[in-house]
Design an enzyme around this catalytic site. Structure first.
Site, PDB file in Angstrom:
ATOM      1  N   ARG A 121     -73.415   6.022 -38.574  1.00 42.49           N
ATOM      2  CA  ARG A 121     -74.626   7.016 -39.263  1.00 42.49           C
ATOM      3  C   ARG A 121     -73.531   7.731 -40.190  1.00 42.49           C
ATOM      4  O   ARG A 121     -73.563   9.075 -41.064  1.00 42.49           O
ATOM      5  CB  ARG A 121     -74.657   8.081 -38.477  1.00 42.49           C
ATOM      6  CG  ARG A 121     -75.610   8.055 -37.552  1.00 42.49           C
ATOM      7  CD  ARG A 121     -75.785   9.286 -36.531  1.00 42.49           C
ATOM      8  NE  ARG A 121     -77.244   8.551 -35.702  1.00 42.49           N
ATOM      9  CZ  ARG A 121     -77.648   8.397 -34.705  1.00 42.49           C
ATOM     10  NH1 ARG A 121     -75.806   8.766 -33.903  1.00 42.49           N
ATOM     11  NH2 ARG A 121     -78.479   8.271 -33.890  1.00 42.49           N
ATOM     12  N   LYS A 227     -70.948  12.486 -66.607  1.00 43.33           N
ATOM     13  CA  LYS A 227     -71.911  12.036 -65.715  1.00 43.33           C
ATOM     14  C   LYS A 227     -71.569  12.632 -63.978  1.00 43.33           C
ATOM     15  O   LYS A 227     -72.680  13.278 -63.370  1.00 43.33           O
ATOM     16  CB  LYS A 227     -72.022  10.489 -64.201  1.00 43.33           C
ATOM     17  CG  LYS A 227     -72.897  10.375 -63.674  1.00 43.33           C
ATOM     18  CD  LYS A 227     -73.343   8.208 -63.080  1.00 43.33           C
ATOM     19  CE  LYS A 227     -74.157   8.504 -62.168  1.00 43.33           C
ATOM     20  NZ  LYS A 227     -73.746   7.664 -62.060  1.00 43.33           N
ATOM     21  N   GLU A 237     -80.520  14.119 -56.814  1.00 46.07           N
ATOM     22  CA  GLU A 237     -82.072  13.785 -58.399  1.00 46.07           C
ATOM     23  C   GLU A 237     -83.362  14.176 -58.075  1.00 46.07           C
ATOM     24  O   GLU A 237     -84.793  13.753 -57.738  1.00 46.07           O
ATOM     25  CB  GLU A 237     -82.135  12.592 -58.500  1.00 46.07           C
ATOM     26  CG  GLU A 237     -82.546  11.967 -59.472  1.00 46.07           C
ATOM     27  CD  GLU A 237     -82.555  10.214 -59.871  1.00 46.07           C
ATOM     28  OE1 GLU A 237     -84.007   9.345 -60.039  1.00 46.07           O
ATOM     29  OE2 GLU A 237     -82.034   9.616 -59.841  1.00 46.07           O
ATOM     30  N   ARG A 241     -81.291  15.586 -62.695  1.00 47.96           N
ATOM     31  CA  ARG A 241     -80.138  13.768 -62.651  1.00 47.96           C
ATOM     32  C   ARG A 241     -81.153  12.917 -63.189  1.00 47.96           C
ATOM     33  O   ARG A 241     -80.335  11.681 -63.577  1.00 47.96           O
ATOM     34  CB  ARG A 241     -79.793  13.987 -60.841  1.00 47.96           C
ATOM     35  CG  ARG A 241     -79.122  12.298 -60.857  1.00 47.96           C
ATOM     36  CD  ARG A 241     -78.565  12.390 -59.874  1.00 47.96           C
ATOM     37  NE  ARG A 241     -77.263  10.845 -59.401  1.00 47.96           N
ATOM     38  CZ  ARG A 241     -76.700  10.683 -58.881  1.00 47.96           C
ATOM     39  NH1 ARG A 241     -76.749  11.786 -57.643  1.00 47.96           N
ATOM     40  NH2 ARG A 241     -75.701   9.693 -58.652  1.00 47.96           N
ATOM     41  N   ASN A 245     -81.641   8.249 -65.638  1.00 47.15           N
ATOM     42  CA  ASN A 245     -82.163   6.853 -66.105  1.00 47.15           C
ATOM     43  C   ASN A 245     -82.933   6.351 -67.181  1.00 47.15           C
ATOM     44  O   ASN A 245     -83.827   5.992 -67.525  1.00 47.15           O
ATOM     45  CB  ASN A 245     -83.542   6.932 -64.711  1.00 47.15           C
ATOM     46  CG  ASN A 245     -83.249   7.059 -63.879  1.00 47.15           C
ATOM     47  OD1 ASN A 245     -82.263   6.402 -63.409  1.00 47.15           O
ATOM     48  ND2 ASN A 245     -83.480   8.073 -62.364  1.00 47.15           N
ATOM     49  N   HIS A 248     -83.734   2.677 -67.511  1.00 45.87           N
ATOM     50  CA  HIS A 248     -83.990   2.176 -66.425  1.00 45.87           C
ATOM     51  C   HIS A 248     -85.095   2.111 -65.938  1.00 45.87           C
ATOM     52  O   HIS A 248     -85.753   0.973 -64.703  1.00 45.87           O
ATOM     53  CB  HIS A 248     -83.174   3.080 -65.541  1.00 45.87           C
ATOM     54  CG  HIS A 248     -82.127   2.982 -65.564  1.00 45.87           C
ATOM     55  ND1 HIS A 248     -81.219   3.935 -66.320  1.00 45.87           N
ATOM     56  CD2 HIS A 248     -80.720   2.338 -64.530  1.00 45.87           C
ATOM     57  CE1 HIS A 248     -79.536   3.513 -66.300  1.00 45.87           C
ATOM     58  NE2 HIS A 248     -79.751   2.827 -65.274  1.00 45.87           N
TER      59      HIS A 248
END
Length: 363
Positions: A121, A227, A237, A241, A245, A248
């Site tokens: 985890r 960034k 996101e 955020r 992209n 992308h």
């Protein structure tokens, strides 16, 4: 050595940027609250060049290193590779304080980070990126994932590293194609929110391609700063955020359809950026002069700005619907509106996307 801070409360960390840092990894790791055992994840190409130095530095700091190398290539960023790493970690007796160190490019970082996020985890994770793309983008921000045959990075998590170490000297052995691939992400930062950085790239891109140390350090630092600003506002996101992209949406579809490895990530992002440029002009949001400057900078970097003829438009659009950026059956595009500003455009119509792809083919 330059340092960029990512401020995320308890998950804050620093990015160390400089030459010769691979030999200082052990001392840097010793400053972190981690256990004695370390799983060093690399690939067969990078491992042959740099793993010895990193292992030596870690061992000198009193850490016990267990190394595993995966084959080189995007096609190996899979659940099968993750299972191999889980087995190695379990056999080595790694506990919840043992660190996973990723030495390599974006594939190694994404895969090792996914394993670190899910083994017991979550165990400490350190990024040691050796490609420009990884140093300016994939190692920063906490996105970790593996691919599925139907989509890139579909299976993953948000899991921040404890430290990022970017040795600029590692770029000396980077193939030219991979250097250019990284520049697609660098240019992206100038397009979406840093007009002065965009102009600097127009004037200095050849120095970066020539691996001039000062230019490289500046590019990595400024990209990480840009960034960091976005990630600090929207870590997982949920909103802003998504601006990261740019290129992308189509880029991931091209990568998946062509078969991972045929086009580099940066090449696919550059193609996707070209589609976004045409979409911006079609919507009346981007001037022809700004579009010209963006395309020219991509060309200077040696990146493609045309969509491959062998990929059918209908297949690209279908693949985009399977992308994680699609919400409620609506495709989201990041559209440049100037050199230094972009917007998130939701519910983009298929017809406009078809027209933009057709325009990017016809160049």
């Amino acid at each position: 050595m330059k340092n960029v801070r990512i401020n995320l409360g308890r998950r804050s960390y620093r990015i160390a940027i400089g030459s010769g840092l691979l030999d200082r990894i052990g001392d840097m790791l010793a400053e972190l609250p981690v256990g004695r055992k370390v799983l060093l994840v690399t690939n067969t190409t990078v491992g042959a060049i740099y793993a010895g130095r990193v292992t030596g530095s870690l061992a000198q700091a009193g850490l016990e290193v267990f190394q595993v190398a995966i084959p080189d290539g995007e096609q190996y960023k899979t659940l099968s590779s993750a299972e191999l790493l889980y087995d190695r970690a379990f056999t080595a007796g790694l506990d919840r304080r043992s660190a996973v160190v990723a030495l390599g490019g974006g594939v190694v970082g994404d895969l090792a980070g996914f394993v670190a996020a899910t083994y017991m985890r979550g165990v400490p994770f350190v990024q040691v990126p050796t490609t420009l793309l990884a140093q300016v983008d994939s190692s920063v921000g906490g996105k970790v994932a593996v691919n599925h045959p139907r989509g890139k990075n579909i299976i993953g998590a948000f899991y921040q590293p404890a430290l990022v170490v970017s040795d600029t000297a590692a770029l000396d052995t980077l193939p030219r194609r991979e250097l250019r691939s990284g520049l697609a992400e660098v240019i992206k930062y100038g397009i979406i929110g840093d007009a002065s950085f965009f102009t600097w790239l127009e004037d200095n891109i050849h120095q970066v391609l020539a691996l001039e140390p000062g230019a490289l350090a500046h590019v990595i630092e400024q990209s990480c700063i840009n960034k960091a600003r976005v990630v600090e506002q929207d870590e997982t996101e949920q909103g802003t955020r998504a601006i990261l992209n740019l290129g992308h949406t189509v880029g991931h579809a091209i990568e998946a359809l062509a078969g991972y490895g045929r086009y580099s990530h940066g090449e696919a992002v550059a193609m996707g950026t070209a589609v976004a440029i045409h979409l911006g002009m079609d919507l009346g949001m981007l001037s022809r002069e700004a579009a010209r400057r963006i395309k020219n900078l991509l060309h200077k970097a040696g990146l493609p700005t045309t969509v491959p003829p062998g990929l059918a438009t209908r297949d690209i659009i279908t693949a985009m619907y399977g992308d994680k950026k699609t919400v409620g059956g609506a495709i989201t595009f990041i559209i440049p509106v100037d050199t230094g500003r972009a917007v998130i455009h939701r519910r983009t119509s298929e017809e406009r996307i078809r027209q933009a792809i057709a325009a990017a083919r016809a160049q």
